[in-house]
Enzyme design. Sequence first.
Site, PDB file in Angstrom:
ATOM      1  N   ARG A 147       5.805  -5.452   3.164  1.00  0.00           N
ATOM      2  CA  ARG A 147       6.063  -4.160   3.800  1.00  0.00           C
ATOM      3  C   ARG A 147       6.177  -4.358   5.304  1.00  0.00           C
ATOM      4  O   ARG A 147       5.351  -5.041   5.905  1.00  0.00           O
ATOM      5  CB  ARG A 147       4.922  -3.189   3.498  1.00  0.00           C
ATOM      6  CG  ARG A 147       5.210  -1.816   4.060  1.00  0.00           C
ATOM      7  CD  ARG A 147       4.156  -0.838   3.661  1.00  0.00           C
ATOM      8  NE  ARG A 147       2.902  -1.086   4.350  1.00  0.00           N
ATOM      9  CZ  ARG A 147       1.809  -0.379   4.152  1.00  0.00           C
ATOM     10  NH1 ARG A 147       1.808   0.604   3.260  1.00  0.00           N
ATOM     11  NH2 ARG A 147       0.706  -0.632   4.816  1.00  0.00           N
ATOM     12  N   ARG A 197       0.522  -5.896   2.886  1.00  0.00           N
ATOM     13  CA  ARG A 197       0.347  -5.116   4.121  1.00  0.00           C
ATOM     14  C   ARG A 197       0.232  -6.111   5.255  1.00  0.00           C
ATOM     15  O   ARG A 197      -0.756  -6.850   5.316  1.00  0.00           O
ATOM     16  CB  ARG A 197      -0.973  -4.346   4.080  1.00  0.00           C
ATOM     17  CG  ARG A 197      -1.028  -3.129   3.219  1.00  0.00           C
ATOM     18  CD  ARG A 197      -2.396  -2.475   3.434  1.00  0.00           C
ATOM     19  NE  ARG A 197      -2.508  -1.208   2.754  1.00  0.00           N
ATOM     20  CZ  ARG A 197      -3.072  -1.046   1.554  1.00  0.00           C
ATOM     21  NH1 ARG A 197      -3.559  -2.086   0.909  1.00  0.00           N
ATOM     22  NH2 ARG A 197      -3.161   0.155   1.016  1.00  0.00           N
ATOM     23  N   HIS A 231     -10.434  -0.849   6.096  1.00  0.00           N
ATOM     24  CA  HIS A 231     -10.278  -2.278   6.386  1.00  0.00           C
ATOM     25  C   HIS A 231     -11.371  -3.106   5.704  1.00  0.00           C
ATOM     26  O   HIS A 231     -11.108  -4.086   5.014  1.00  0.00           O
ATOM     27  CB  HIS A 231     -10.324  -2.483   7.910  1.00  0.00           C
ATOM     28  CG  HIS A 231     -10.192  -3.924   8.322  1.00  0.00           C
ATOM     29  ND1 HIS A 231     -11.287  -4.730   8.526  1.00  0.00           N
ATOM     30  CD2 HIS A 231      -9.111  -4.699   8.510  1.00  0.00           C
ATOM     31  CE1 HIS A 231     -10.870  -5.946   8.855  1.00  0.00           C
ATOM     32  NE2 HIS A 231      -9.539  -5.951   8.854  1.00  0.00           N
ATOM     33  N   THR A 271       0.345   6.241  -2.864  1.00  0.00           N
ATOM     34  CA  THR A 271      -0.390   7.476  -3.165  1.00  0.00           C
ATOM     35  C   THR A 271      -1.462   7.801  -2.127  1.00  0.00           C
ATOM     36  O   THR A 271      -1.888   8.939  -2.037  1.00  0.00           O
ATOM     37  CB  THR A 271      -1.032   7.381  -4.559  1.00  0.00           C
ATOM     38  OG1 THR A 271      -1.562   6.072  -4.716  1.00  0.00           O
ATOM     39  CG2 THR A 271      -0.021   7.667  -5.631  1.00  0.00           C
ATOM     40  N   ASN A 272      -1.864   6.794  -1.338  1.00  0.00           N
ATOM     41  CA  ASN A 272      -2.871   7.095  -0.311  1.00  0.00           C
ATOM     42  C   ASN A 272      -2.293   8.104   0.676  1.00  0.00           C
ATOM     43  O   ASN A 272      -2.924   9.101   1.021  1.00  0.00           O
ATOM     44  CB  ASN A 272      -3.269   5.826   0.451  1.00  0.00           C
ATOM     45  CG  ASN A 272      -3.777   4.742  -0.471  1.00  0.00           C
ATOM     46  OD1 ASN A 272      -4.144   5.013  -1.598  1.00  0.00           O
ATOM     47  ND2 ASN A 272      -3.769   3.504  -0.001  1.00  0.00           N
ATOM     48  N   ASP A 273      -1.080   7.820   1.124  1.00  0.00           N
ATOM     49  CA  ASP A 273      -0.443   8.737   2.064  1.00  0.00           C
ATOM     50  C   ASP A 273       0.166   9.939   1.350  1.00  0.00           C
ATOM     51  O   ASP A 273       0.083  11.062   1.843  1.00  0.00           O
ATOM     52  CB  ASP A 273       0.647   7.997   2.855  1.00  0.00           C
ATOM     53  CG  ASP A 273       0.049   7.220   4.015  1.00  0.00           C
ATOM     54  OD1 ASP A 273      -0.881   7.746   4.652  1.00  0.00           O
ATOM     55  OD2 ASP A 273       0.496   6.094   4.273  1.00  0.00           O
ATOM     56  N   CYS A 326       1.544   1.216  -5.314  1.00  0.00           N
ATOM     57  CA  CYS A 326       0.675   0.279  -4.607  1.00  0.00           C
ATOM     58  C   CYS A 326      -0.458   0.999  -3.884  1.00  0.00           C
ATOM     59  O   CYS A 326      -1.244   0.378  -3.194  1.00  0.00           O
ATOM     60  CB  CYS A 326       1.468  -0.596  -3.655  1.00  0.00           C
ATOM     61  SG  CYS A 326       2.352   0.345  -2.425  1.00  0.00           S
TER      62      CYS A 326
HETATM   63  C1  PEP Z   1      -0.329   4.183   0.568  1.00  0.00           C
HETATM   64  O1  PEP Z   1      -0.107   4.995   1.453  1.00  0.00           O
HETATM   65  O2  PEP Z   1      -0.615   4.494  -0.606  1.00  0.00           O
HETATM   66  C2  PEP Z   1      -0.246   2.745   0.863  1.00  0.00           C
HETATM   67  C3  PEP Z   1      -0.322   1.852  -0.093  1.00  0.00           C
HETATM   68  O3  PEP Z   1      -0.138   2.389   2.175  1.00  0.00           O
HETATM   69  P1  PEP Z   1      -1.369   2.330   3.197  1.00  0.00           P
HETATM   70  O4  PEP Z   1      -2.620   2.548   2.408  1.00  0.00           O
HETATM   71  O5  PEP Z   1      -1.284   1.012   3.838  1.00  0.00           O
HETATM   72  O6  PEP Z   1      -1.030   3.488   4.104  1.00  0.00           O
HETATM   73 MG    MG Z   2       0.731   4.295   3.308  1.00  0.00          MG
END
Ligand code: PEP
Ligand code: MG
Length: 759
Positions: free
Chosen positions: A534, A487, A396, A653-655, A702
Amino acid sequence: MGVLWLDEVDKDDVPIVGGKAANLGELIRVGIPVPEGFVVDGKTFMDFLESSGLKEKIIEILNSINVEDTKQLEEASKKIREMIESTPMPKEVEEEIKQAYRKLCEESGEEVFVAVRSSATAEDLPGASFAGQQETYLNVRGEDEVVEKVRKCWSSLYTPRAIYYRVQKGFRHEDVSIAVVVQKMVNSEKSGVMFTSHPVTGDKIAIIEAVWGLGEAIVSGMVTPDHYEYDRVQRKIVVVKIAEKKVMLTRGEDGKTVKVELDEEKAKARVLSDSEIEELVKLGEIIEDHYGTPQDVEWAIEKGKIYIVQSRPITTIREEKREEEVELEEGKILLKGLGASPGIGIGKVKIVLSQDEISKVEEGDVLVTTMTTPDMVPAMRKASAIVTDEGGLTCHAAIVSRELGVPAVVGTEKATKILKDGMVVTVDGDKGVVYAGAIKEKKKEEKPAVVAQAPIVTATEVKVNISIPDAAERVAATGADGVGLFRIEHMVLGLKKHPMKYIRDGEVEEYINELYKGMKKVVKAFYPKPVWIRTLDAPTDEFRAMEGGEDEPIEANPMLGFRGIRRDLKEEEHFRAEIRAIKKLVDEGYTNIGIMLPLVTSPEEVRRAKQIIMEEGLPLDKIEFGIMVETPAAALIIEDIIKEGIDFISLGTNDLTQYTLAVDRNNENVAYLYNETHPAVMKLIERTIKICKKHGVKTSICGQAGSYPHVVEKLVRMGIDSVSANPDAVQRIKEVVARVEKKIMLDKLREKELENIPD
Ligand code: PEP
Ligand code: MG
C-alpha cells in the site's frame, strides 16, 4: 466378495472397500456402536465395467478429451454417467444387494431408511484423497431404490471433478474404483459433533455440540447448538452452555427431512444429560486411543441409544503448543486492558516516557509506555511483554507486537502511573491482564499426543497483513497465501527523517533505497506469493514527531485530513519515489507485487495515480493494481472506479467504519459506537463485493474485521476472494474459512433435500 457387512471389514481392507467403510469396520471392532450396514466392494464395480464392456468405452472417451476444456470434460462425464446408469447390473450382484438390504430390515419388520454413500478405492496410490468427490444419498428406502442409488454412486466416480482430480494427480482412471456403503439411518432425537480433544491445542478437553433432531442442522448453521466441555483429566463437565434451538430437523414419514419449529420450553431445554455427555466422551476416548490421534466424531441418539456415525482425525491441532494457551495460577491483578498480542510475558517493568529512555529496556524487560512509536521497535523486540496506556487492537503497539510475537496488553489507561520501574509483573496477552509478581503456570497433566498439523487449503485465500519488514520471514511462516496489506507507514516512520525532508534535502535516491530495501525483505520472503504494497497513508499527527516533521500542518481532525492517496497526489514527488522503489523490484523479477492506493474517494485519483505510475515506466501489465475501499464514497461509486481499470479492491474496514458511522477510530469517548458489523458498514461491503464480482475485480479485506471469525464467515458467504488477517490470526481464520466453505458445499448438496420442507 461383492457385498461385505461392515463388521467384516477393517483397516486392511481400505484398498477394496475404501477408507469410509474400512473406518466404520474398525470402529465396530473396538466396540463402538455404529449403525448397521454393508458395503458393495470396489471389485464388484470393476467386474461390472469389464463384463458389460463399458471399461474400454470409458477409457476411450477419457483419452479423447482435454480436461482443461470444461465443456469437453462435462460432456464426457455426462456421457459416461449415463452409460453406467443405464446398464443393468449383473443379476447376481443386484440380488446380493437386495438380500443384504432385506436383512437390514429384518429387525424392525419394515423397510428401513438407509444412507447410500460412495467410498472410492485405490490400490497402491499413496497420496490419493477422494473425500467428497463422489455422491451420497440419504433417506433411501426400498430394495429397488437402493440398487438404483448404488449405480448412481458408481457413476459418480466420473463426475467432472473426480476425472479432473485424477488427471491432475497423474492417477490412471483404471486404478481407481468405487465401493458403496449402505447403512441404516439413525432417526435421531438428538445429535451432534464431538472433538475428543481440543481442536486447536490438543488439550484433553472433549468438546461436544448438540441439537435436537438430525445433525445436519448444526453443519448447515441453521441452529446454534448447545456447547459442552468435558475435562478428561479432571474427569468432569466444565462448561455447559445452553443455546436457544428454535428449530430441529427430523425425518418425515416419506423420508423427507422436515424442519420443525420448537416451542420455547424445548428450544431452551438442555439437550444432553450429564450421563450422556460422559458416555459420549468414553466412546470418543476409545476411538482416540484406537487411532492414537484426537478425533472429530459425528454422533446421534435414537431411542436413548448412542450411535457413532462417523469419525476422522482432527487435523487442526498445532504441533507446538503456543504460550498463549498457558493457564496462570491466581494472582493479584494490577491492570486490565485489551489483550492485543497473545502469550505470557514475565519481567521487570521499564517505563519509557520519552525517546531517550528507550535504552533502559533490556532483554526480557516489560516495556511500559503511553503508546509505542516506530523508534521503539528495537526495544519492543527485546521486551518479554509490552503494556501501554492507550490504543486499541489496531494501534502501533498491537500491530507490531503481534508481528514480533511479543505478548502485549494495550489501552490500560494507567499503566505508566500504576506500574513502577523495576517491579516484576506477569503480562497475559490473551486475557489483557497484568498481574503483580511472577505468576507460575498452572500445572497440567502431560500433554496428549497431537497430530501433525496438515496445511489447510482453502478456496478463499487467507493472506496476512504486515508492516515490519524484519518480521517478514516469521510472518511468511504462518503459511498465509500472500500479503493482503503491507502497511509501509511503520517502516517509513522508522527512518531517520521525514520522507519530505529527504526530498527537500535532495536525497530522494537515499529514500528510494530505504523503501526498496524494506519492501524487498517482504516480497522476497513471500515470493512467489503476491504482496500488495500500500502506498503511504501518512496522517499528519503521526508524522509530525519525525525529524523534519515540524512542517506537518496542524489539523483539527487528522483522520479526515491530509493523508492517503490525496496526500501523495499533492506531494507527487513522494509518490514517484515509492513507484521507483517498486519499479526496482519489478525490474529484478519480483513481479509478485500489487500496488494498492489508500483512502480513495474518486475515479480521478485512480486515473492520476495510474498516469504517474506509467510515466515512471512501471509496467502495470506485469503486476497488480488496486485500491482500498475504506470510504463510503469509494464503496458507493465503485462502478466508476472500476472503469478506470483496477485488478482488485481491499476493504479497509477500520476506516470504512469510522467514516460510515462518524466515529473517530482514535477517540475513546465514542469507541462504544465503533462497530465494524454495523448494518450500514455491512451493506457497503456487500454492495462492493457484488459489483466487483460482476466486473471480474478481485475482492479482499485487510481491515481488522478480516481477523474476526464472525465477519469472515459472512464475507466468505458473500463470495470474497481473499481475506487478509493479522499474523496471529492466520491459522484461526484458515480454519474458519475452511469450515465455512465446507458448510457452503454441504448446504448446496442438501439444498435438494431441504427444498421440500414445509415451514
Ligand atoms: C483500514 O482502514 O481498514 C486499513 C486496513 O488501513 P489502516 O488501518 O492502516 O488505516
Ligand atoms: Mg485505512
